[in-house]
Design a protein around this motif. Sequence first.
Motif, short mmCIF file in Angstrom:
data_model
loop_
_atom_site.label_atom_id
_atom_site.label_comp_id
_atom_site.label_asym_id
_atom_site.label_seq_id
_atom_site.Cartn_x
_atom_site.Cartn_y
_atom_site.Cartn_z
N ALA A 76 0.97 -1.08 -0.06
CA ALA A 76 -0.09 0.10 -0.11
C ALA A 76 0.90 1.30 -0.12
CB ALA A 76 -0.80 0.19 1.25
N ILE A 77 2.17 1.44 0.96
CA ILE A 77 2.69 2.55 0.68
C ILE A 77 3.44 2.85 -0.60
CG2 ILE A 77 4.75 3.54 1.94
CD1 ILE A 77 4.26 2.31 4.58
N GLU A 78 3.82 1.59 -1.12
CA GLU A 78 4.64 1.80 -2.45
C GLU A 78 3.56 2.31 -3.60
OE1 GLU A 78 5.56 -2.54 -3.00
OE2 GLU A 78 6.17 -2.68 -1.06
N ILE A 79 2.29 1.79 -3.43
CA ILE A 79 1.29 2.39 -4.39
C ILE A 79 1.00 3.94 -4.22
CG2 ILE A 79 -1.16 2.43 -4.99
CD1 ILE A 79 -1.19 -0.92 -4.50
N ARG A 88 10.13 3.80 -9.55
CA ARG A 88 10.07 2.55 -9.50
C ARG A 88 10.38 1.84 -8.15
NH1 ARG A 88 9.74 -1.55 -12.93
NH2 ARG A 88 10.53 -3.48 -12.38
N ALA A 89 9.56 0.83 -7.56
CA ALA A 89 9.59 0.21 -6.23
C ALA A 89 10.07 -1.19 -6.39
CB ALA A 89 8.27 0.32 -5.50
N THR A 90 10.61 -1.75 -5.28
CA THR A 90 10.86 -3.03 -4.84
C THR A 90 10.20 -3.67 -3.55
OG1 THR A 90 12.97 -2.89 -6.61
CG2 THR A 90 12.80 -4.93 -4.70
N GLU A 104 -3.36 -7.82 -7.08
CA GLU A 104 -4.75 -7.37 -7.75
C GLU A 104 -4.57 -5.89 -7.41
OE1 GLU A 104 -7.40 -9.43 -4.82
OE2 GLU A 104 -7.28 -11.23 -5.87
N LEU A 105 -3.94 -5.41 -6.26
CA LEU A 105 -4.05 -3.94 -5.92
C LEU A 105 -3.12 -3.15 -7.28
CD1 LEU A 105 -3.76 -4.08 -2.18
CD2 LEU A 105 -5.47 -3.21 -3.75
N LEU A 106 -2.16 -3.95 -7.55
CA LEU A 106 -1.22 -3.06 -8.63
C LEU A 106 -2.02 -3.15 -9.94
CD1 LEU A 106 2.32 -4.90 -7.64
CD2 LEU A 106 1.46 -2.46 -7.62
N ARG A 107 -2.76 -4.39 -10.31
CA ARG A 107 -3.41 -4.30 -11.32
C ARG A 107 -4.64 -3.18 -11.29
NH1 ARG A 107 -2.35 -9.58 -10.96
NH2 ARG A 107 -4.50 -9.94 -9.78
N GLU A 108 -5.32 -3.04 -10.35
CA GLU A 108 -6.35 -1.89 -10.02
C GLU A 108 -5.59 -0.42 -10.08
OE1 GLU A 108 -7.85 -2.81 -6.33
OE2 GLU A 108 -8.63 -4.76 -7.14
N ASP A 110 -2.86 0.19 -12.02
CA ASP A 110 -2.23 0.32 -13.33
C ASP A 110 -0.69 0.55 -13.05
OD1 ASP A 110 -2.08 0.14 -15.95
OD2 ASP A 110 -2.19 2.07 -16.50
N LEU A 111 -0.24 -0.19 -12.25
CA LEU A 111 1.17 0.02 -11.69
C LEU A 111 2.09 -1.22 -11.73
CD1 LEU A 111 0.70 2.07 -8.44
CD2 LEU A 111 1.42 2.87 -10.50
N VAL A 112 1.61 -2.47 -12.19
CA VAL A 112 2.10 -3.57 -12.21
C VAL A 112 3.70 -3.63 -12.75
CG1 VAL A 112 2.24 -6.02 -13.52
CG2 VAL A 112 0.05 -4.85 -12.63
N GLY A 113 3.90 -2.79 -13.85
CA GLY A 113 5.24 -2.69 -14.60
C GLY A 113 6.31 -1.93 -13.76
N ARG A 114 5.74 -1.35 -12.67
CA ARG A 114 6.72 -0.44 -11.94
C ARG A 114 6.89 -1.09 -10.68
NH1 ARG A 114 3.65 5.41 -12.06
NH2 ARG A 114 5.53 5.95 -10.90
#
Length: 230
Positions: A76-79, A88-90, A104-108, A110-114
């Motif tokens: 959540a903090i990353e988002i 970019r985050a790891t 699921e949260l990343l897809r919602e 739109d941050l999957v690639g980051r």
Amino acid sequence: MGGGGKPCRVGRGLNVSYCCTPRGYRTIFSERSAQSEAKRYRRKGLDKLSRRIADLLKESGVEGRTMLEVGGGIGAIEIELLKAGVTRATNVELTPTYEEAAGELLREADLVGRVDRRIGDFVEAGAEVAAADLVILNRVICCYPDMPRLAAAAAEHAHSTLVLSYPNSRWWTRFGLGLVNLGFRVFRVQFQVFLHPPDRILAEAEKGGLRPRLNDRGLVWHVTAFERTA
């Protein structure tokens, strides 16, 4: 010794004591709890402590920076920080139980690639994890037996800023964690919460070339932000 519990011997090369086994971590940080956290985040956003950390970093500026979060859970903090300008985050997670909910949260968002999500012991895999401008360990140190190595690895990976949150040393915190650990032992949960001395945590980070910029001893959670010295 964590929260008034018995000392835990750390296995050579493993850094996960027999009181905190992989099974124990998966019991506490389960898929069910991950989905519950994700549901709450969708409804209410970040919890109070996580919001405090995110706002603290935003105030210093996150535009164009990279971040590394150890034990970020659902991310959540990353988002929130990616939305605020982090490039970019790891995330390094000890168990795979958060991956479905986090994905699921990343897809919602739109941050999957980051976001690069990795599974493993950060202390053991530290050399394989790239350093970042911002490093966050939120409520993580208290779940790990070998604090000096974890704090040192976190400091080593921080190009500019390291933010840690961990239980303070007030009497009610010690008492409460003692009860929690007693409950784990009674129900044979292979997990323990550790109350590492705050002054030792600060000392380990400072050995890595960092100096405290903020050191706030809250009612329960101690938040410390460090900066890389010149």
